[in-house]
Design a protein around this motif. Structure first.
Motif, PDB file in Angstrom:
ATOM      1  N   THR A  83       0.963  -1.333  -0.023  1.00  0.00           N
ATOM      2  CA  THR A  83      -0.025  -0.014   0.050  1.00  0.00           C
ATOM      3  C   THR A  83       0.713   1.241  -0.024  1.00  0.00           C
ATOM      4  OG1 THR A  83      -1.663  -1.058   1.141  1.00  0.00           O
ATOM      5  CG2 THR A  83      -1.933   1.134   1.010  1.00  0.00           C
ATOM      6  N   LYS A  84       1.918   1.171   0.769  1.00  0.00           N
ATOM      7  CA  LYS A  84       2.865   2.469   1.056  1.00  0.00           C
ATOM      8  C   LYS A  84       3.638   2.668  -0.264  1.00  0.00           C
ATOM      9  CE  LYS A  84       2.296   3.368   5.394  1.00  0.00           C
ATOM     10  NZ  LYS A  84       1.824   4.703   5.927  1.00  0.00           N
ATOM     11  N   MET A  85       3.603   1.741  -1.336  1.00  0.00           N
ATOM     12  CA  MET A  85       4.430   1.886  -2.629  1.00  0.00           C
ATOM     13  C   MET A  85       3.390   2.684  -3.464  1.00  0.00           C
ATOM     14  SD  MET A  85       5.843  -1.660  -3.699  1.00  0.00           S
ATOM     15  CE  MET A  85       6.462  -0.973  -5.360  1.00  0.00           C
ATOM     16  N   HIS A  86       2.374   2.967  -3.340  1.00  0.00           N
ATOM     17  CA  HIS A  86       1.266   3.631  -4.104  1.00  0.00           C
ATOM     18  C   HIS A  86       1.834   3.311  -5.914  1.00  0.00           C
ATOM     19  CE1 HIS A  86      -0.291   5.924  -0.921  1.00  0.00           C
ATOM     20  NE2 HIS A  86       0.943   6.160  -0.321  1.00  0.00           N
ATOM     21  N   SER A  87       1.534   2.024  -6.024  1.00  0.00           N
ATOM     22  CA  SER A  87       1.868   1.612  -7.356  1.00  0.00           C
ATOM     23  C   SER A  87       0.636   1.134  -8.196  1.00  0.00           C
ATOM     24  CB  SER A  87       2.972   0.594  -7.247  1.00  0.00           C
ATOM     25  OG  SER A  87       3.171  -0.041  -8.675  1.00  0.00           O
ATOM     26  N   THR A  88       0.592   1.366  -9.238  1.00  0.00           N
ATOM     27  CA  THR A  88      -0.432   1.039 -10.178  1.00  0.00           C
ATOM     28  C   THR A  88      -0.289  -0.509 -10.696  1.00  0.00           C
ATOM     29  OG1 THR A  88       0.341   1.842 -12.102  1.00  0.00           O
ATOM     30  CG2 THR A  88      -1.103   3.352 -10.788  1.00  0.00           C
ATOM     31  N   ALA A  89       0.891  -1.111 -10.374  1.00  0.00           N
ATOM     32  CA  ALA A  89       1.263  -2.651 -10.930  1.00  0.00           C
ATOM     33  C   ALA A  89       0.855  -3.477  -9.821  1.00  0.00           C
ATOM     34  CB  ALA A  89       2.952  -2.566 -10.939  1.00  0.00           C
ATOM     35  N   ASN A  90       0.764  -4.829 -10.584  1.00  0.00           N
ATOM     36  CA  ASN A  90       0.613  -6.057  -9.691  1.00  0.00           C
ATOM     37  C   ASN A  90       2.027  -6.091  -8.853  1.00  0.00           C
ATOM     38  OD1 ASN A  90      -2.200  -6.797 -10.396  1.00  0.00           O
ATOM     39  ND2 ASN A  90      -1.278  -7.667 -12.033  1.00  0.00           N
ATOM     40  N   VAL A  91       1.731  -6.710  -7.554  1.00  0.00           N
ATOM     41  CA  VAL A  91       3.170  -6.744  -6.813  1.00  0.00           C
ATOM     42  C   VAL A  91       3.049  -8.185  -6.244  1.00  0.00           C
ATOM     43  CG1 VAL A  91       4.468  -6.152  -4.912  1.00  0.00           C
ATOM     44  CG2 VAL A  91       3.441  -4.453  -6.206  1.00  0.00           C
ATOM     45  N   LYS A  92       4.373  -8.893  -6.774  1.00  0.00           N
ATOM     46  CA  LYS A  92       4.231 -10.354  -6.143  1.00  0.00           C
ATOM     47  C   LYS A  92       5.556 -10.294  -5.470  1.00  0.00           C
ATOM     48  CE  LYS A  92       0.949 -11.841  -8.725  1.00  0.00           C
ATOM     49  NZ  LYS A  92      -0.311 -12.636  -8.285  1.00  0.00           N
ATOM     50  N   MET A  93       5.379 -11.339  -4.307  1.00  0.00           N
ATOM     51  CA  MET A  93       6.675 -11.738  -3.363  1.00  0.00           C
ATOM     52  C   MET A  93       6.986 -13.026  -3.650  1.00  0.00           C
ATOM     53  SD  MET A  93       7.010  -8.733  -1.573  1.00  0.00           S
ATOM     54  CE  MET A  93       5.961  -7.386  -1.359  1.00  0.00           C
ATOM     55  N   VAL A  94       8.224 -13.212  -3.869  1.00  0.00           N
ATOM     56  CA  VAL A  94       8.843 -14.658  -3.850  1.00  0.00           C
ATOM     57  C   VAL A  94      10.242 -14.623  -2.868  1.00  0.00           C
ATOM     58  CG1 VAL A  94      10.114 -16.646  -5.026  1.00  0.00           C
ATOM     59  CG2 VAL A  94       8.424 -14.949  -6.209  1.00  0.00           C
ATOM     60  N   GLY A  95       9.654 -14.786  -1.495  1.00  0.00           N
ATOM     61  CA  GLY A  95      10.485 -14.985  -0.577  1.00  0.00           C
ATOM     62  C   GLY A  95      10.801 -16.319   0.208  1.00  0.00           C
ATOM     63  N   ILE A  96      12.148 -16.845   0.195  1.00  0.00           N
ATOM     64  CA  ILE A  96      12.256 -18.115   0.706  1.00  0.00           C
ATOM     65  C   ILE A  96      13.269 -18.072   1.723  1.00  0.00           C
ATOM     66  CG2 ILE A  96      13.083 -20.351  -0.159  1.00  0.00           C
ATOM     67  CD1 ILE A  96      12.514 -19.618  -2.985  1.00  0.00           C
ATOM     68  N   THR A  97      12.979 -18.657   3.132  1.00  0.00           N
ATOM     69  CA  THR A  97      13.866 -18.867   4.111  1.00  0.00           C
ATOM     70  C   THR A  97      15.154 -19.489   3.759  1.00  0.00           C
ATOM     71  OG1 THR A  97      11.914 -18.758   5.483  1.00  0.00           O
ATOM     72  CG2 THR A  97      13.792 -19.453   6.472  1.00  0.00           C
ATOM     73  N   SER A  98      16.158 -18.927   4.374  1.00  0.00           N
ATOM     74  CA  SER A  98      17.492 -19.668   4.358  1.00  0.00           C
ATOM     75  C   SER A  98      18.092 -19.767   2.754  1.00  0.00           C
ATOM     76  CB  SER A  98      17.412 -20.923   5.028  1.00  0.00           C
ATOM     77  OG  SER A  98      17.365 -20.638   6.353  1.00  0.00           O
ATOM     78  N   ILE A  99      17.707 -18.959   2.074  1.00  0.00           N
ATOM     79  CA  ILE A  99      18.018 -18.961   0.434  1.00  0.00           C
ATOM     80  C   ILE A  99      19.188 -18.151   0.195  1.00  0.00           C
ATOM     81  CG2 ILE A  99      16.661 -17.225  -0.707  1.00  0.00           C
ATOM     82  CD1 ILE A  99      16.638 -20.818  -1.504  1.00  0.00           C
ATOM     83  N   ASN A 100      19.965 -18.501  -0.738  1.00  0.00           N
ATOM     84  CA  ASN A 100      21.085 -17.290  -1.135  1.00  0.00           C
ATOM     85  C   ASN A 100      20.773 -17.380  -2.657  1.00  0.00           C
ATOM     86  OD1 ASN A 100      22.723 -19.708  -2.348  1.00  0.00           O
ATOM     87  ND2 ASN A 100      23.546 -20.085  -0.341  1.00  0.00           N
ATOM     88  N   SER A 101      21.866 -16.869  -3.314  1.00  0.00           N
ATOM     89  CA  SER A 101      22.118 -16.264  -4.931  1.00  0.00           C
ATOM     90  C   SER A 101      21.988 -17.778  -5.636  1.00  0.00           C
ATOM     91  CB  SER A 101      23.126 -15.379  -5.151  1.00  0.00           C
ATOM     92  OG  SER A 101      22.952 -14.186  -4.142  1.00  0.00           O
ATOM     93  N   ARG A 102      22.648 -18.707  -5.010  1.00  0.00           N
ATOM     94  CA  ARG A 102      22.808 -20.060  -5.626  1.00  0.00           C
ATOM     95  C   ARG A 102      21.657 -20.676  -5.569  1.00  0.00           C
ATOM     96  NH1 ARG A 102      28.417 -22.979  -6.156  1.00  0.00           N
ATOM     97  NH2 ARG A 102      28.521 -21.386  -7.669  1.00  0.00           N
ATOM     98  N   THR A 103      21.046 -21.001  -4.199  1.00  0.00           N
ATOM     99  CA  THR A 103      20.177 -21.797  -4.103  1.00  0.00           C
ATOM    100  C   THR A 103      18.849 -21.448  -4.460  1.00  0.00           C
ATOM    101  OG1 THR A 103      20.053 -21.208  -1.680  1.00  0.00           O
ATOM    102  CG2 THR A 103      21.106 -23.106  -2.218  1.00  0.00           C
ATOM    103  N   PHE A 104      18.763 -19.629  -4.563  1.00  0.00           N
ATOM    104  CA  PHE A 104      17.427 -19.265  -5.334  1.00  0.00           C
ATOM    105  C   PHE A 104      17.146 -19.919  -6.948  1.00  0.00           C
ATOM    106  CE2 PHE A 104      14.767 -16.193  -7.068  1.00  0.00           C
ATOM    107  CZ  PHE A 104      13.673 -16.009  -5.993  1.00  0.00           C
ATOM    108  N   ARG A 105      18.188 -20.249  -7.495  1.00  0.00           N
ATOM    109  CA  ARG A 105      18.106 -20.925  -8.745  1.00  0.00           C
ATOM    110  C   ARG A 105      18.228 -22.443  -8.942  1.00  0.00           C
ATOM    111  NH1 ARG A 105      22.633 -21.986 -11.646  1.00  0.00           N
ATOM    112  NH2 ARG A 105      24.728 -21.241 -10.528  1.00  0.00           N
TER     113      ARG A 105
END
Length: 313
Positions: A145-167
């Motif tokens: 809400t605070k972003m005041h964006s007209t876009a759809n906003v999606k979240m992909v947050g994964i616990t204990s992940i890093n740049s390698r394991t994210f892929r």
């Protein structure tokens, strides 16, 4: 005496020739704008981007419908901008000129190559991707809400992940983090990673994995905006527990250089989170010393919302 006069004549002629060459350089024609791209922004707005012209200070964006005259859509000092209030389901032609003055003039460059796009219904998607910091954002819908964006906003947050394991690591529905992000066909992606790797992974490995993530997104959509965000601070108590977190500022410096080299954006939003010594302020921290409370998520939303608008117009 003749030799002296001849010498003077040669000197004067050489100076005149040099001045003539200087004038020719100063009056050289402004190069045409290259690499113009039209990117769908909404049903009635087109984003136009192009490559910078070294000698230009301003750019003029023109558009046309049908066979009518071209209209000036906007003037900007940036290398991108929006053409707004267009008609729905309409074909538009666009070109860009470069110049040194805010007003269009005969000294402006020749028009760029003309690009075309038809407007149609479209809702762009912005994705936030990363570790459990993104998970914190996901749990606080007021951040969006605070972003005041007209876009759809999606979240992909994964616990204990890093740049390698994210892929590489498959989680919900058998998808990796980057596969989940790509499934949204995002217009722009904000990556928040680092807390789970700055302590023990070599920077060169982190950067290599982040380049891979960037390339995967661009393979799907060459026009996607990729924003790499700074790794956030931790509390003083958490720093004592994990002293290698002191490497965070060094990683952020490397990421700023990485973003520039790989034509990404870099966002260091962390100033509001830090106390005078650079630690995460207690009023923003959860008891573990590195996750964010609701007030931090909301302030991040306000900050990133303002920043997000600067990337388009």
């Amino acid at each position: 005496m003749m030799n002296l006069k001849l010498g003077k004549w040669i000197l004067v002629s050489t100076m005149a020739l040099s001045l003539g060459n200087m004038h020719h350089v100063q009056a050289a024609e402004m190069p045409a704008v290259q690499d113009v791209k039209l990117i769908r922004f909404s049903g009635q707005t087109i984003k136009v981007s192009w490559k910078a012209v070294k000698s230009a200070k301003y750019y003029h964006v023109y558009y046309q419908t049908g066979k009518g005259d071209y209209k000036l859509g906007r003037t900007t000092e940036k290398t991108y901008g929006l053409i707004t209030k267009l008609k729905k389901n309409t074909n538009y032609k666009v070109y860009v000129t470069a110049g040194k003055t805010q007003k269009a003039s005969k000294e402006d460059s020749q028009p760029s190559a003309v690009k075309s796009m038809k407007t149609k219904a479209y809702k762009r998607t912005i994705a936030f991707a990363g570790d459990s910091i993104v998970g914190c954002l996901h749990l606080q819908p007021t951040m969006i809400t605070k972003m005041h964006s007209t876009a759809n906003v999606k979240m992909v947050g994964i616990t204990s992940i890093n740049s390698r394991t994210f892929r590489t690591q498959r989680k919900g529905k058998g998808m990796t983090g980057i596969e989940r992000v790509k499934s949204y066909h995002p217009y722009r992606v904000y990556f928040l990673l680092g807390l789970n790797e700055v302590c023990y992974r070599p920077f060169k490995d982190i950067l290599a994995d982040r380049k891979n993530l960037t390339n995967q997104l661009r393979k799907q959509n060459p026009n996607v905006d990729v924003v790499w965000c700074a790794t956030p601070p931790v509390t003083k108590a958490e720093m004592k527990r994990a002293p290698h977190m002191r490497l965070t500022p060094a990683l952020n410096k490397e990421m700023e250089k990485f973003a520039k080299k790989n034509h990404c954006e870099y966002l260091d939003y962390t100033a509001f989170l830090k106390d005078k010594k650079g630690f995460l302020k207690g009023k923003y921290a959860t008891p573990d010393g590195f996750h964010w409370q609701k007030n931090a998520c909301e302030q991040f939303g306000t900050l990133v919302g303002k920043y997000d608008k600067t990337l388009d117009d």
